[in-house]
Structures are given as structure tokens and as C-alpha cells.
Design a protein around this motif. Structure first.
Motif, PDB file in Angstrom:
ATOM      1  N   LEU A 348       0.792  -0.737  -0.176  1.00 43.67           N
ATOM      2  CA  LEU A 348       0.070  -0.328   0.091  1.00 43.67           C
ATOM      3  C   LEU A 348       0.867   1.163   0.745  1.00 43.67           C
ATOM      4  O   LEU A 348       1.699   1.238   0.696  1.00 43.67           O
ATOM      5  CB  LEU A 348      -0.600  -0.240   0.918  1.00 43.67           C
ATOM      6  CG  LEU A 348      -1.931   1.160   0.854  1.00 43.67           C
ATOM      7  CD1 LEU A 348      -2.797   0.459   0.664  1.00 43.67           C
ATOM      8  CD2 LEU A 348      -2.529   1.374   2.530  1.00 43.67           C
ATOM      9  N   THR A 350       1.525   5.017  -0.361  1.00 46.93           N
ATOM     10  CA  THR A 350       0.131   7.052  -0.227  1.00 46.93           C
ATOM     11  C   THR A 350       1.260   7.535  -0.206  1.00 46.93           C
ATOM     12  O   THR A 350       2.407   7.685   0.164  1.00 46.93           O
ATOM     13  CB  THR A 350      -0.279   6.336   1.077  1.00 46.93           C
ATOM     14  OG1 THR A 350      -1.744   5.411   1.172  1.00 46.93           O
ATOM     15  CG2 THR A 350      -1.307   8.103   1.110  1.00 46.93           C
ATOM     16  N   GLN A 355      -2.980   7.317  -3.146  1.00 43.74           N
ATOM     17  CA  GLN A 355      -3.101   5.888  -2.855  1.00 43.74           C
ATOM     18  C   GLN A 355      -3.382   4.777  -3.780  1.00 43.74           C
ATOM     19  O   GLN A 355      -4.584   4.613  -4.285  1.00 43.74           O
ATOM     20  CB  GLN A 355      -4.190   5.645  -1.972  1.00 43.74           C
ATOM     21  CG  GLN A 355      -3.109   4.365  -0.963  1.00 43.74           C
ATOM     22  CD  GLN A 355      -4.490   4.521   0.399  1.00 43.74           C
ATOM     23  OE1 GLN A 355      -5.991   4.263   0.895  1.00 43.74           O
ATOM     24  NE2 GLN A 355      -4.086   4.541   1.812  1.00 43.74           N
ATOM     25  N   SER A 444      -1.272   9.151  -9.583  1.00 42.25           N
ATOM     26  CA  SER A 444      -1.717   7.900  -9.414  1.00 42.25           C
ATOM     27  C   SER A 444      -0.900   6.572 -11.097  1.00 42.25           C
ATOM     28  O   SER A 444      -1.177   5.659  -9.907  1.00 42.25           O
ATOM     29  CB  SER A 444      -3.065   7.582  -9.319  1.00 42.25           C
ATOM     30  OG  SER A 444      -3.550   8.016 -11.501  1.00 42.25           O
TER      31      SER A 444
END
Length: 471
Positions: A348, A350, A355, A444
């Protein structure tokens, strides 16, 4: 019967020829581009009138691969070309990006550009030819196009730059760089490289631009032979009643609203101010009368245009960004691995309000992806899929097959990571990465690269080096 005109240019050690006047004569602009034995037909057409009540440029760019161009049959039951392949979609995006900014502000005619590969020799790739062909078709048409633009590909073998390398040369090239631009500037760069330094990359871009200038000059010579007179177009002026009111009553307040910290808080502040201003505007100018629909649309458009202008000016001239960061500062970062218990690798990543949850899956040879196109079929052992659900930006929407944006961002991230993947001898597994964008406030695709690098390492893939992406 035909009034065919052609012009040729020697570039990259091969002959580039433009022809018009024989095929697709009912199109507003049509040109056959031939490079080696690869032939591309580029056509452009516009609607008879502009669309009313829209605030965007309705441009559609299509790139069509015909299997007969390479002497091949399409796969599948129907043996007919169906939806564009991922590669065709990526080339359409590659053409769209340098073309789209070259139209006058407020030009709202529908414009449709179609590039069709009619012949493919396996040596001269049609990707950059699509940029040139689209630009030529627009340049000779009556559409007010602020070009020409051109595109080239640059490779590098043994320290020497190669213009428009063949697929075989690209296999051993240290660089795969696509550049597009005008006579004066570059407006699109996309690259993959075997970790070359910044100085070499800059030299490669300048090498590309030198050749782009030649191609733009070539297009202007062709326009002088066959170009149509451009239609007269003037961008519509903002209604004085709207412009004067917002400038006098809302400009200062809007500047404060756009500097609100946090994406959601900023959107709410901007939207609330718009509601208050519009109510004041109606009371001051219309009272109890119904406000004409065109005035309502004009108010919203000018308000949001002013907002964008203020954000841009704050960054360019005051070095101030809406979230309070300096132009050289990165948003707060957080990274963790092993976030999902069953999967082979997970991470994960961020960055501020962007994220990416990235998952790695290892498989066998049976999981390789078959790539079928104009070149010979081959199997991919590493691929990355990118998903951008509407909830990532707090919106509703329909979920379906991946669109052009998802395919483009996935390809961008895949390319960045592909150069550090281990050899088949060192790691015989097939590897699939999936990037689920769970929040987005820009960049992103680059978060997918960072999360992808972490997920690969967590899965035990012996990548050659860490990879990070930033916009």
C-alpha cells in the motif's frame, strides 16, 4: 480522374512520402504516409457546426490496425478485426496527446481523426507516423490547427542515437524514447530506458527535436502545395455581465478558496463560493426573473476558468501551490507491505491524497499473456494492470472494461518496472501486478510504480533495483 500530389523527405536513412488527392477524397483532410513499405492513411473531418453549451474540445483520435497490412488473419471465431488491441489504444493516445493542445481555445467543433495501417513491413513502425499523418491531414484541411507537429522515436545502441529504430533494433536498444513537438517546442515525451543518466536523456530529446523541426518544415511545404483555406474562427467572448460581476465580487474570495488545504475541503470551499456568488449575481441582475440557460452555463464556465487561471498563476509566479507546498516539495509519504494475507505480494503506497494498493501474483508459463498484433505473436511474462474506480475520487460511476486512460496508465507503470525485472534464467515465473487506485489526487500512475516496486520485492521477485515514479 485524380489530382494526386506527393512530396518526399529523406529522414532516418529512409524515404518518407506524403500523398493526397487519390484516396479518401471526401474527407476534409486525407493523406497517405509511406515510410519504407509501411503505409498509413490519416483522415480528419469536422462537424458542420460547433457544439453549443459544452466547455471541452470534442476531439476523437482513432488508430486502426488492419491485420491484412502484415499479411495476417485476425484471431478469434469471426476472423474479423474487433475492438482495438491494447497496443492500438496506446498508439491512439500517443497521437492524441501532442495533437490535442494545438487547437484554438473555445473551438468546439467535433473533430475525428482516423489513422489506418494499410501496409506494415515489420521495419518502419506506424506509431510516430500516426502523429505525422494526423498533423498533415489537419494542416491541409480547413480546420484551424495551430500546428504542424511531428513525432519521432529515438533509440540508443553503443552510445549512438538512432532515429526511428526498427523493432529488432529496439530489442537491443538502451533507450526507447518517443518525442513530439512543433517547430518551437516539445509537447510530449514518453520513454523507457535501461537506467541511463539525465544528461544522455536530455541530449536524446534535443536530437529528437532537431528532426521534429525537419518534419514540421516538410509539412509546411506540403501545405503550400495542397492546403485548403482555413475557416474563420474567433473564440467566443465571455458575456460582459458575467465577467464583470465575477471579477469585481468573486476574484479575491476565489483566490482564498483555492488555497484551502485538502482536496475535499478545497472543492467544498470553491463550490460553496460559487453558489453564494451566483445567488448574488441573480439578485443583482435578474431579481425574480428566470435566468437564461446560456447565462447560467456561462457563469459556471467563467468561474471555473478563473479558478484554474488563479491556481496556475500562483504556482508559476508565486511558487505557491494550493496545498501550501513549495514547487520542490513532495507530499507526505507512507508505504507498507504484506497488507493482504493470501496474495503472493502486496503493498500500500500513499502519497498525500493519492493511494495505490498493488498486488503481485506469480504464475507459470501457462499464465503468460499472448500478444497478437501486426508483428509476430509473442508471450509476455510480466504485465501490469491499472484500475481507477470512481470511488477513488469520491464519485459515482459505471464500472466496466478498462478504458483508454486505464490502459495508458497501466502501460506507463509497466514500462517503468519492466527494465528491472530479472531474466527468465534467474526467475522463470510469470508475474502479474494489479494496481488498485483507492484514492486519487493526481499522479496515480506514478504511485502505481512505487507500489509495484514494493509489491514485487514483497513477493520475492529479485528485481535489479528499486523504482520510484513522480510527475
Amino acid at each position: 480522374m485524380f489530382n494526386e500530389v506527393s512530396l518526399s523527405l529523406e529522414i532516418g536513412g529512409r524515404q518518407l512520402t506524403l500523398k493526397t488527392g487519390k484516396i479518401a477524397r471526401q474527407s476534409n483532410g486525407a493523406v497517405m504516409v509511406q515510410y519504407g513499405d509501411t503505409i498509413l492513411l490519416s483522415t480528419v473531418n469536422r462537424s458542420k457546426s460547433a457544439r453549443e453549451g459544452i466547455d471541452f474540445f470534442p476531439l476523437t483520435v482513432d488508430y486502426v490496425e488492419k491485420y491484412y497490412a502484415a499479411g495476417k488473419f485476425p484471431g478469434g471465431f469471426n476472423k474479423r478485426e474487433a475492438r482495438p488491441s491494447t497496443n492500438a489504444t496506446l498508439i491512439a493516445r500517443l497521437i492524441d496527446r501532442p495533437i490535442r493542445p494545438m487547437f484554438p481555445e473555445g473551438f468546439h467543433y467535433d473533430v475525428h481523426i482516423v489513422n489506418t495501417t494499410l501496409s506494415y513491413d515489420g521495419v518502419c513502425t506506424p506509431d510516430f507516423m500516426g502523429i505525422v499523418g494526423s498533423s498533415v491531414a489537419l494542416t491541409v484541411s480547413d480546420i484551424p490547427f495551430m500546428g504542424p507537429v511531428a513525432g519521432v522515436v529515438v533509440g540508443m545502441i553503443d552510445g549512438e542515437f538512432i532515429l526511428n529504430p526498427t523493432p529488432e533494433q529496439l530489442k537491443i536498444s538502451e533507450l526507447d524514447l518517443s518525442v513530439a513537438g512543433s517547430m518551437d517546442a516539445i509537447n510530449m515525451v514518453e520513454a523507457g530506458a535501461k537506467e541511463i543518466d539525465e544528461e544522455t536523456m536530455l541530449k536524446a530529446i534535443m536530437f529528437a527535436h532537431d528532426n521534429i523541426k525537419k518534419l514540421c518544415q516538410f509539412q509546411m511545404e506540403f501545405q503550400a502545395l495542397v492546403g485548403k483555406e482555413k475557416i474563420e474562427f474567433q473564440a467566443p467572448e465571455v458575456m460582459p455581465i458575467v465577467k464583470n460581476f465575477i471579477d469585481q465580487n468573486g476574484a479575491t474570495k476565489l483566490k482564498e478558496a483555492v488555497l484551502t488545504t485538502g482536496k475535499k475541503a478545497r472543492e467544498e470551499a470553491v463550490d460553496q463560493l460559487e453558489e453564494v456568488l451566483f445567488e448574488e449575481f441573480v439578485n443583482a441582475n435578474f431579481g425574480e426573473e428566470e435566468v437564461p440557460a446560456e447565462v447560467v452555463a456561462e457563469f459556471a464556465k467563467y468561474y471555473h476558468d478563473l479558478m484554474k487561471e488563479q491556481v496556475r498563476d500562483a504556482i508559476l509566479y508565486n511558487k505557491h501551490r494550493v496545498d501550501g507546498r513549495a514547487t520542490t516539495e513532495i507530499r507526505d509519504l507512507a508505504a507498507e507491505v504484506n497488507v493482504l494475507p493470501i496474495v503472493h505480494g502486496s503493498a500500500l503506497f500513499t502519497r498525500g491524497e493519492t493511494q495505490a494498493l498493488v498486488v503481485a501474483t506469480l504464475g507459470t508459463k501457462e499464465d503468460e499473456q499472448l500478444i497478437d498484433g501486426l508483428d509476430e505473436e509473442y508471450f509476455k511474462k510480466f504485465y501490469l494492470h491499472y484500475n481507477f474506480p470512481p470511488y477513488s475520487v469520491g464519485e459515482t460511476g459505471r464500472m466496466g472494461a478498462p478504458g483508454r486512460r486505464e490502459l495508458g496508465h497501466g502501460s506507463l507503470a509497466e514500462r517503468a518496472l519492466s527494465y528491472v525485472m530479472p531474466s527468465v534464467e534467474d526467475f522463470p515465473y510469470t508475474v502479474r501486478l494489479v494496481s488498485e487506485i483507492t484514492e486519487s489526487n493526481g499522479s496515480s500512475s506514478q504511485a502505481s510504480i512505487c507500489g509495484g516496486s514494493l509489491a514485487l520485492m514483497h513477493a520475492g521477485v529479485p528485481i535489479k533495483e528499486h523504482v520510484a515514479g513522480i510527475a
